[in-house]
Write an enzyme that holds these catalytic residues in place. Structure first.
Site, PDB file in Angstrom:
ATOM      1  N   ASP A 212      54.366  40.840  39.989  1.00 23.86           N
ATOM      2  CA  ASP A 212      53.268  41.624  40.541  1.00 23.86           C
ATOM      3  C   ASP A 212      53.726  42.138  41.902  1.00 23.86           C
ATOM      4  OD1 ASP A 212      50.501  42.514  41.312  1.00 23.86           O
ATOM      5  OD2 ASP A 212      49.962  41.367  39.528  1.00 23.86           O
ATOM      6  N   HIS A 286      51.103  47.389  39.743  1.00 19.12           N
ATOM      7  CA  HIS A 286      51.376  46.015  40.179  1.00 19.12           C
ATOM      8  C   HIS A 286      52.892  45.760  40.230  1.00 19.12           C
ATOM      9  CE1 HIS A 286      47.231  44.479  40.229  1.00 19.12           C
ATOM     10  NE2 HIS A 286      47.022  45.265  39.182  1.00 19.12           N
ATOM     11  N   GLU A 353      45.009  48.620  36.084  1.00 21.45           N
ATOM     12  CA  GLU A 353      44.747  49.073  37.461  1.00 21.45           C
ATOM     13  C   GLU A 353      45.832  50.000  38.019  1.00 21.45           C
ATOM     14  OE1 GLU A 353      42.019  45.440  39.161  1.00 21.45           O
ATOM     15  OE2 GLU A 353      44.183  45.221  39.351  1.00 21.45           O
ATOM     16  N   THR A 491      45.852  34.037  41.403  1.00 20.66           N
ATOM     17  CA  THR A 491      46.054  33.061  42.477  1.00 20.66           C
ATOM     18  C   THR A 491      46.162  33.667  43.874  1.00 20.66           C
ATOM     19  OG1 THR A 491      48.459  33.071  42.112  1.00 20.66           O
ATOM     20  CG2 THR A 491      47.155  31.427  40.892  1.00 20.66           C
TER      21      THR A 491
END
Length: 640
Positions: A212, A286, A353, A491
């Site tokens: 990411d 990402h 996204e 996370t």
């Protein structure tokens, strides 16, 4: 009194006694069922509890019908020895034994992952068609034993399990949890620990989010910069998204990655426990860690740093340039090595996204659109995703991606992981595509799980009851297209493994029952006592978990333009709520909430509430100001 009247009186008395006996028997059965010995999660398909119990001791032997179950039996023996001290001998004889048997003729009713279990005072017989079924049956056996079986030190307790007959098999074949190791890196040993916690509840898929904007976590030998640069960022501590940017000449020392040898070790460890590891490389968006490693891959081709927790979206280019042929050469190298490394039949390509603003102004992307006759940037993303599917098919893998891969047209054989609610999954299923349901408001484990003032900061709300009461199959689709579902733990706000545990459990305990148990057997009131028994097991195993389900739920209701009143509630029935408005901490001697909405006394600015059960506190004390509670009145999506 005449003889007839006397006989009638005696008959009525006898009938009354019989009814009273029946009443007490039923009450005992009811109490036995709610209190008693079998509290398995996920709830099996069929449980017939019987009188008596099997006692595990140092004379118990372990009998194997087939050498194929030896590795599983070794695992079970090791687990038992840690807490009981007993080293079970292998023997097909003995007056007290646990038998693990692979069916000679497959039992069609239980399938590949089901099992049957019979516990008598002298013998425990576990049968299954496969070693996977044996493994899941062993998890049930462990839950039949006292909670101290989860301890890593020898306990002096009576190791008994209730006699019963159990038939069990899963509702869904895909029962997963996702662990994001990009936003914060977790070591190989921590991933192993996560696997060991998953298997207690019969999960079979670990989805690792390996790349990411915040870090690249898997060695790609043909592209060394991905881990030399992309796996590291400057160290930061604090609220994610609000952290300061890199300072001049600051060294990137925070992060890490798994070598391919590390991953082979993890894959072997997982496979021995019935877990398939699904790798995800999130593209085309990402991708900042990849772009930081190879700057020519973005539309801007500017030098970027791996993101350390700062806001950057749309201001820095984290999306691969689809007009640049280099990205397909790089991704072919990445997926070639991943396909050779991971046995999973799927590879996850993300697809979510993607900010397309840079594509709209990029000459290479515009040229690609013109050449491929693509009408807009949504079709450009679809073009990219379809190339990913072709690439993966050539390597013998199936493609799975987040529901944005539907935009502009779905790749012909793609599987959709639906996260923006259920609608993406519904659309894909109606197109005869397979779906894994992961709607964020029911399964996102990074959301608040209780009153937010008593929780570490995050966003949104997903209570334990939200997870438990959700069903992955919408009424409008054919269940055969729903592979199953998973809980997803992103996370950004989860910097350490103990907090991974806190956010994962107990919501993933609830989800395990959603994915394994028959829908008709799910019952919230029945689930709670079984959950509380499992809390004892988590305590014995020293696994951190949230007790947010015991906390008060605050619900403000406007009564006029200037004021509002407060309703209090709890997820669990039978809790007592005590409160104060005078800035002191309430206990059981304070006013008790009776169900009538509360009004703010003149001058009061803080409400404090604590939950009790049977005279003892069970929840955290919740403190909230009048102003903060009032803000929730105007929120479009209430987080309570």
């Amino acid at each position: 009194m005449t003889t007839a009247q006397l006989l009638d009186f005696r008959l009525r008395l006898l009938l009354l006694k019989s009814n009273l006996i029946l009443f007490f028997v039923l009450m005992m059965v009811r109490t036995y069922a709610s209190d008693g010995r079998i509290k398995i999660i996920p709830e099996p398909v069929k449980v017939i509890e019987q009188s008596g119990e099997f006692t595990l001791d140092n004379t118990t032997v372990l009998s194997l019908s087939d050498n194929k179950v030896k590795e599983t039996a070794d695992w079970f023996s090791t687990r038992l020895k840690a807490s009981t001290g007993y080293d079970l001998k292998r023997s097909n004889n003995g007056t007290k034994r646990i038998s693990l048997e692979l069916n000679v003729k497959a039992d069609a009713a239980i399938g590949d992952e089901g099992y049957t279990l019979k516990v008598t005072p002298s013998e425990v017989v576990l049968k299954a068609n496969t070693t996977a079924g044996i493994f899941y049956g062993l998890q049930t056996i462990l839950q039949l034993l006292p909670p101290d079986i989860e301890s890593q030190s020898v306990k002096n307790v009576a190791w008994t399990m209730p006699c019963a007959e159990i038939i069990d098999y899963p509702r869904f074949g895909w029962r997963g949890l996702m662990l994001d190791v990009s936003r914060h890196f977790f070591t190989k040993d921590e991933v192993k620990q996560f696997i060991d916690e998953m298997i207690r509840y019969k999960y079979n898929t670990l989805h690792l989010h390996l790349a990411d904007d915040e870090g690249w976590r898997i060695e790609i030998k043909s592209l060394p910069e991905l881990t030399k640069v992309g796996a590291w960022r400057v160290p930061r501590t604090g609220r994610w998204g609000k952290l300061p940017a890199d300072l001049a000449n600051e060294k990137a020392t925070d992060g890490g990655f798994y070598t391919q040898e590390d991953m082979k070790e993890l894959l072997k460890y997982a496979a021995a426990r019935g877990i398939t590891i699904l790798p995800e490389i999130d593209v085309p968006a990402h991708s900042l860690a990849m772009i930081a490693s190879y700057p020519n891959l973005s539309c801007t081709q500017l030098p970027y740093k791996v993101n350390a927790g700062r806001e950057f979206y749309t201001r820095e280019d984290n999306v691969l340039c689809v007009g640049n042929d280099s990205i397909f050469l790089v991704l072919d190298k990445v997926f070639t090595e991943l396909a050779a490394l991971f046995p999973s039949k799927y590879i996850h390509v993300g697809g979510d996204e993607a900010y397309k603003g840079f594509w709209k102004t990029c000459p290479k992307c515009k040229a690609r659109m013109e050449h491929e006759h693509l009408k807009d940037v949504d079709e450009l993303q679809s073009y990219f995703v379809k190339r990913m599917e072709t690439m993966l098919k050539a390597k013998g893998k199936k493609m799975i991606g987040w529901d944005e891969i539907l935009e502009g047209g779905l790749a012909p054989e793609a599987t959709v992981m639906s996260w923006r609610g259920m609608s993406g999954g519904i659309t894909a299923a109606k197109m005869n595509h397979h779906v894994v349901m992961t709607p964020w408001d029911f399964v996102y484990l990074d959301l608040y799980q209780g009153e937010q003032t008593a929780e570490p900061p995050t966003y949104g709300m997903c209570r334990l009851s939200d997870s438990y009461n959700y069903d992955p199959v919408p009424d409008s689709v054919d269940e055969k297209y729903i592979l199953g579902g998973q809980g997803n733990l992103w996370t950004e706000s989860v910097p350490v493994f103990r907090h991974v545990e806190y956010m994962t459990w107990p919501r993933s305990i609830a989800l395990s029952e959603v994915y394994w148990s028959p829908k008709a057997k799910r019952n919230w009131d029945d689930f709670i006592p079984r959950l509380e028994e499992n809390f004892k097991r988590l305590d014995a195993a020293d696994i951190k978990y949230a007790r947010s389900v015991y906390n008060v739920i605050l619900r403000p209701v406007r009564i006029n333009r200037y004021d509002y009143e407060i309703n209090l509630a709890t997820e669990i029935k039978g809790l007592d709520l005590y409160y104060s408005f005078d800035n002191t901490n309430p206990d059981a001697h304070y006013p008790k909430y009776t169900g009538q909405a509360l009004r703010w006394p003149v001058g009061a600015n803080i409400l404090k509430v604590i939950t009790y059960r049977n005279g003892k506190p069970v929840g955290a004390q919740v403190d909230i100001t009048k102003e903060d509670l009032a803000k929730r009145l105007d929120e479009k999506r209430h987080v309570y």
